[in-house]
Design an enzyme around this catalytic site. Sequence first.
Site, PDB file in Angstrom:
ATOM      1  N   SER A 143       7.202   1.618   5.167  1.00 21.34           N
ATOM      2  CA  SER A 143       7.061   2.891   5.979  1.00 21.34           C
ATOM      3  C   SER A 143       6.184   3.054   7.057  1.00 21.34           C
ATOM      4  O   SER A 143       5.123   2.227   7.269  1.00 21.34           O
ATOM      5  CB  SER A 143       6.737   4.068   4.780  1.00 21.34           C
ATOM      6  OG  SER A 143       6.817   5.204   5.724  1.00 21.34           O
ATOM      7  N   TYR A 156       1.201   7.457  -1.503  1.00 25.98           N
ATOM      8  CA  TYR A 156       2.512   6.885  -1.145  1.00 25.98           C
ATOM      9  C   TYR A 156       2.231   5.862  -0.086  1.00 25.98           C
ATOM     10  O   TYR A 156       2.818   4.766  -0.210  1.00 25.98           O
ATOM     11  CB  TYR A 156       3.497   8.073  -0.896  1.00 25.98           C
ATOM     12  CG  TYR A 156       4.690   7.459  -0.128  1.00 25.98           C
ATOM     13  CD1 TYR A 156       5.829   6.788  -0.924  1.00 25.98           C
ATOM     14  CD2 TYR A 156       4.844   7.570   1.376  1.00 25.98           C
ATOM     15  CE1 TYR A 156       6.898   6.544  -0.056  1.00 25.98           C
ATOM     16  CE2 TYR A 156       6.058   7.026   2.007  1.00 25.98           C
ATOM     17  CZ  TYR A 156       7.149   6.389   1.164  1.00 25.98           C
ATOM     18  OH  TYR A 156       8.093   5.905   2.010  1.00 25.98           O
ATOM     19  N   LYS A 160       2.985   1.809   0.371  1.00 27.29           N
ATOM     20  CA  LYS A 160       3.595   0.957   1.370  1.00 27.29           C
ATOM     21  C   LYS A 160       2.750   0.054   2.150  1.00 27.29           C
ATOM     22  O   LYS A 160       3.061  -1.111   2.803  1.00 27.29           O
ATOM     23  CB  LYS A 160       4.279   1.976   2.270  1.00 27.29           C
ATOM     24  CG  LYS A 160       5.544   2.849   1.767  1.00 27.29           C
ATOM     25  CD  LYS A 160       6.381   2.168   0.909  1.00 27.29           C
ATOM     26  CE  LYS A 160       7.753   2.780   0.646  1.00 27.29           C
ATOM     27  NZ  LYS A 160       8.705   2.245   0.042  1.00 27.29           N
TER      28      LYS A 160
HETATM   29  N1  LIG Z   1      13.650   8.916   4.074  1.00 27.76           N
HETATM   30  C1  LIG Z   1      12.548   8.662   4.499  1.00 27.76           C
HETATM   31  O1  LIG Z   1      12.072   9.545   5.187  1.00 27.76           O
HETATM   32  C2  LIG Z   1      11.613   7.354   4.365  1.00 27.76           C
HETATM   33  C3  LIG Z   1      10.940   7.053   5.283  1.00 27.76           C
HETATM   34  C4  LIG Z   1      10.086   5.695   5.218  1.00 27.76           C
HETATM   35  C5  LIG Z   1      10.289   4.765   4.144  1.00 27.76           C
HETATM   36  N2  LIG Z   1      11.589   5.358   3.275  1.00 27.76           N
HETATM   37  C6  LIG Z   1      11.568   4.388   2.223  1.00 27.76           C
HETATM   38  O2  LIG Z   1      13.013   3.881   2.123  1.00 27.76           O
HETATM   39  C7  LIG Z   1      13.227   3.403   0.891  1.00 27.76           C
HETATM   40  C8  LIG Z   1      14.655   3.989   0.516  1.00 27.76           C
HETATM   41  O3  LIG Z   1      14.542   5.549   0.608  1.00 27.76           O
HETATM   42  P1  LIG Z   1      15.675   6.527   1.019  1.00 27.76           P
HETATM   43  O4  LIG Z   1      15.196   7.362   2.250  1.00 27.76           O
HETATM   44  O5  LIG Z   1      16.943   5.796   1.221  1.00 27.76           O
HETATM   45  O6  LIG Z   1      15.622   7.669  -0.238  1.00 27.76           O
HETATM   46  P2  LIG Z   1      16.860   8.043  -1.355  1.00 27.76           P
HETATM   47  O7  LIG Z   1      16.133   8.967  -2.410  1.00 27.76           O
HETATM   48  O8  LIG Z   1      18.017   8.649  -0.425  1.00 27.76           O
HETATM   49  O9  LIG Z   1      17.278   6.670  -1.902  1.00 27.76           O
HETATM   50  C9  LIG Z   1      16.465   6.038  -2.781  1.00 27.76           C
HETATM   51  C10 LIG Z   1      17.208   5.399  -3.852  1.00 27.76           C
HETATM   52  O10 LIG Z   1      16.474   4.543  -4.731  1.00 27.76           O
HETATM   53  C11 LIG Z   1      16.602   4.724  -6.107  1.00 27.76           C
HETATM   54  N3  LIG Z   1      15.546   4.763  -6.839  1.00 27.76           N
HETATM   55  C12 LIG Z   1      14.588   5.464  -7.053  1.00 27.76           C
HETATM   56  N4  LIG Z   1      13.659   4.822  -7.972  1.00 27.76           N
HETATM   57  C13 LIG Z   1      14.247   3.863  -8.676  1.00 27.76           C
HETATM   58  C14 LIG Z   1      13.874   2.910  -9.519  1.00 27.76           C
HETATM   59  N5  LIG Z   1      12.820   3.130 -10.131  1.00 27.76           N
HETATM   60  N6  LIG Z   1      14.627   1.964  -9.941  1.00 27.76           N
HETATM   61  C15 LIG Z   1      15.754   1.778  -8.808  1.00 27.76           C
HETATM   62  N7  LIG Z   1      16.277   2.482  -8.068  1.00 27.76           N
HETATM   63  C16 LIG Z   1      15.523   3.697  -7.872  1.00 27.76           C
HETATM   64  C17 LIG Z   1      17.097   6.344  -6.218  1.00 27.76           C
HETATM   65  O11 LIG Z   1      17.988   6.583  -7.277  1.00 27.76           O
HETATM   66  C18 LIG Z   1      17.975   6.265  -4.947  1.00 27.76           C
HETATM   67  O12 LIG Z   1      19.237   5.929  -4.944  1.00 27.76           O
HETATM   68  C19 LIG Z   1      12.237   3.961  -0.089  1.00 27.76           C
HETATM   69  O13 LIG Z   1      11.520   2.783  -0.489  1.00 27.76           O
HETATM   70  C20 LIG Z   1      11.386   4.848   0.842  1.00 27.76           C
HETATM   71  O14 LIG Z   1      10.232   5.071   0.512  1.00 27.76           O
HETATM   72  C21 LIG Z   1      11.999   6.419   3.298  1.00 27.76           C
END
Ligand SMILES: NC(=O)c1ccc[n+]([C@@H]2O[C@H](COP(=O)([O-])OP(=O)(O)OC[C@H]3O[C@@H](n4cnc5c(N)ncnc54)[C@H](O)[C@@H]3O)[C@@H](O)[C@H]2O)c1
Length: 256
Positions: A143, A156, A160
């Site tokens: 992130s 969090y 990362k």
């Molecule tokens: N969306 C944002 O603003 C953002 C920004 C920076 C980083 N991220 C990172 O991107 C990645 C994806 O996030 P996203 O935005 O697509 O969120 P999202 O919630 O849309 O998707 C995340 C997916 O991971 C699955 N998940 C959660 N915990 C799990 C576990 N223990 N085992 C297996 N699957 C699990 C969820 O069921 C979901 O389908 C994450 O690592 C998040 O930290 C997101």
Amino acid sequence: MDRFRSKNIIVTGAGSGFGAAIATRFADEGANVLLSDIDQEAVESVAAGLDASGIIATSFTNVAEEDQVIAMMEAATSAFGGIDVLVNNAGYSHLNKLTWKISVEEFDAVFAVNVRGVFLGCKHVIPVMIEQGTGGSIINIASVGAIAPRPGVTPYNATKGAVLTMTKGLAAEVARNNIRVNAVNPVASLTGFMKGATGIASEDMADDMKQRLVSTIPLGRMAEPVDIAGAVTFLASDDAVFMTGTALNVDGGRSI
Ligand SMILES: NC(=O)c1ccc[n+]([C@@H]2O[C@H](COP(=O)([O-])OP(=O)(O)OC[C@H]3O[C@@H](n4cnc5c(N)ncnc54)[C@H](O)[C@@H]3O)[C@@H](O)[C@H]2O)c1
């Protein structure tokens, strides 16, 4: 483009957001893809919507649980015969609050998924890749908060930061095996992630709250899942064969 024809790829957290877009992009480009998620219904629905020429498989895996991660690797090797790319994408954030208001349980839970989950994915894919003898690519979703943290999601962001350090250390360990390890640092995106981090689902977020997020991003918008998919597939592709231990900031300039 068919950049990934006959490539065998695992994407964790593929039931939503970035993971769904990453899996879709790999499938569109000819790969065999195992879509993995803790949410069975969500990942089955994404997999069913793919228009793929390669093999598509699913696994229901909590990335924080070692036996489930081992089973995920076995599912991929039995479906495809090997694993070329692992995208450690599954993750979430605890609710945005000041660090001293976060419970030990919340802290441990987010480290279990975001850090132990990435560790377990790497631990169990690397022996498969070494045994194959054809190298491989691991891409960890970190992130922008790891490199330019703001108040409110400090544990969090620390998960990362750990992911970025693990990416570099591991890259040095496995370079001799022609395994590359890279990361992507996304900026805020209106995925399922927002509900956990802010308490408000993306679709219910008020315009002024969206505006506050956008105002910190020089390119003037939040990330779209396809932005992250583009960076991940680039890192997995032959165009990035000389890149390892790096992190791409896909953040519209937020970390400048
Ligand atoms: N969306 C944002 O603003 C953002 C920004 C920076 C980083 N991220 C990172 O991107 C990645 C994806 O996030 P996203 O935005 O697509 O969120 P999202 O919630 O849309 O998707 C995340 C997916 O991971 C699955 N998940 C959660 N915990 C799990 C576990 N223990 N085992 C297996 N699957 C699990 C969820 O069921 C979901 O389908 C994450 O690592 C998040 O930290 C997101």
